[in-house]
Design an enzyme around this catalytic site. Structure first.
Site, mmCIF file in Angstrom:
data_model
loop_
_atom_site.group_PDB
_atom_site.id
_atom_site.type_symbol
_atom_site.label_atom_id
_atom_site.label_comp_id
_atom_site.label_asym_id
_atom_site.label_seq_id
_atom_site.Cartn_x
_atom_site.Cartn_y
_atom_site.Cartn_z
ATOM 1 N N LYS A 121 0.815 -1.221 0.000
ATOM 2 C CA LYS A 121 0.000 0.000 0.000
ATOM 3 C C LYS A 121 0.845 1.266 0.000
ATOM 4 C CE LYS A 121 -4.411 -1.896 1.292
ATOM 5 N NZ LYS A 121 -5.456 -2.081 2.295
ATOM 6 N N ARG A 153 -3.910 -9.806 4.910
ATOM 7 C CA ARG A 153 -4.292 -9.926 3.498
ATOM 8 C C ARG A 153 -3.105 -9.467 2.651
ATOM 9 N NH1 ARG A 153 -6.419 -6.502 -0.252
ATOM 10 N NH2 ARG A 153 -7.976 -7.318 -1.689
#
Ligand code: 7PM
Length: 286
Positions: free
Chosen positions: A228, A262
């Site tokens: 991210k 995740r």
């Protein structure tokens, strides 16, 4: 804090699925050409091979997304999303012995995905779309409730909190209570702070640093930090060079109580979390 909370239980039960804890959720991307024939054949495809590799690498769950929940992604119709994910889920269920999660906010997709064999609903909108909560109550599968400030298209424009950890904690507490009150089994609920969803770099780091407060809400905690932009902001790395940063963030999250992470890079994360788990289990209790 209880011993089991500090050291982590080694099994995580969510309704009928049982996962090792910590567990790795592998992200499976299903582009429209994953099944060149639109899903009528079940020949191995890129998506299926990728899923098999993730299962072999130790993924505890595979998250199938029709891409509609990705920030900034184009809107996809419910039928289009169903057509995209159902053949993938059916093929996975036939070939891979790992539970499947469906990344969607749409009630019709939830129903079709569970009918095809999905055993978890991963909703970045925490069942807030019309009919989503009712669908989840009917389906009685594991559900991940995620925090997001704003909407995917605009959430990164100007995120603001007075107290990000307090506000995310309050939202998740309230949403869990509402969902359980509506009839979702309390043992099916997973919570997620929504790293990157309407949060600045500082907000994301503050959440990660204080993740223990979210783990202490009660339900198992899932977090997605893989590749991210916060990791890019801190390291200066492009998205395809964020493996070390992603693994480090995953380990820090597990150390602070996350039970599911995740990720894109399953094999590397599984190795890292085996070390984290061994060390955590060897820590003296007080
Ligand atoms: C662009 C930005 C593309 C962000 C994709 C993403 C999460 C999730 C996603 C998460 C749960 C990504 C995200 N992130 N579901 N779906 N938690 N529960 O990096 O953090 O995959 S989409």
């Amino acid at each position: 804090m209880s011993d089991s909370a500090r050291h982590g239980k080694s099994k995580l039960r969510l309704g009928h699925i049982e996962l090792d804890s910590p567990a790795v959720m592998g992200i499976l991307n299903t582009t429209p050409d994953s099944f060149s024939d639109g899903g009528r054949f079940t020949a191995p495809t890129a998506a299926l091979l990728h899923a098999e590799q993730m299962a072999a690498a130790g993924a505890g769950i595979i998250d199938v997304g029709g891409e509609s929940t990705r920030p900034g992604a184009a809107e996809v119709s419910e039928q289009e999303e169903i057509d995209r994910v159902v053949p993938v889920i059916e093929a996975l269920r036939a070939t891979v012995d790992v539970p499947v999660s469906i990344d969607t906010s749409k009630p019709g997709v939830m129903r079709a995905a569970v009918a095809a064999g999905a055993s978890m609903i991963n909703d970045v909108r925490a069942l807030t779309l019309d009919g989503a909560l009712q669908a989840a109550v009917e389906l009685q599968q594991a559900v991940c409730l995620m925090h997001m400030q704003g909407q995917p298209g605009t959430m990164q424009h100007n995120p603001h909190y007075d107290n990000v950890v307090g506000e995310v904690t309050q939202f998740l507490r309230d949403r869990v209570a509402q969902c359980v009150q509506a009839g979702i089994g309390a043992d099916l609920v997973v919570i997620d702070p929504g790293f990157g969803f309407g949060k600045s770099t500082e907000d994301n780091i503050e959440l990660l640093a204080n993740l223990r407060q979210l783990a202490d809400i009660g339900p198992p905690l899932l977090i997605g930090v893989s590749r991210k932009s916060t990791l890019g902001a801190i390291t200066g790395r492009e998205v395809d060079r964020r493996l070390s940063a992603s693994i480090t963030a995953a380990v820090l999250a597990v150390q602070r109580g996350a039970q599911i992470v995740r990720v894109h890079d399953v094999a590397e994360t599984v190795d890292a979390l085996r070390i984290a788990k061994a060390v955590m289990q060897s820590e003296y209790s007080e």
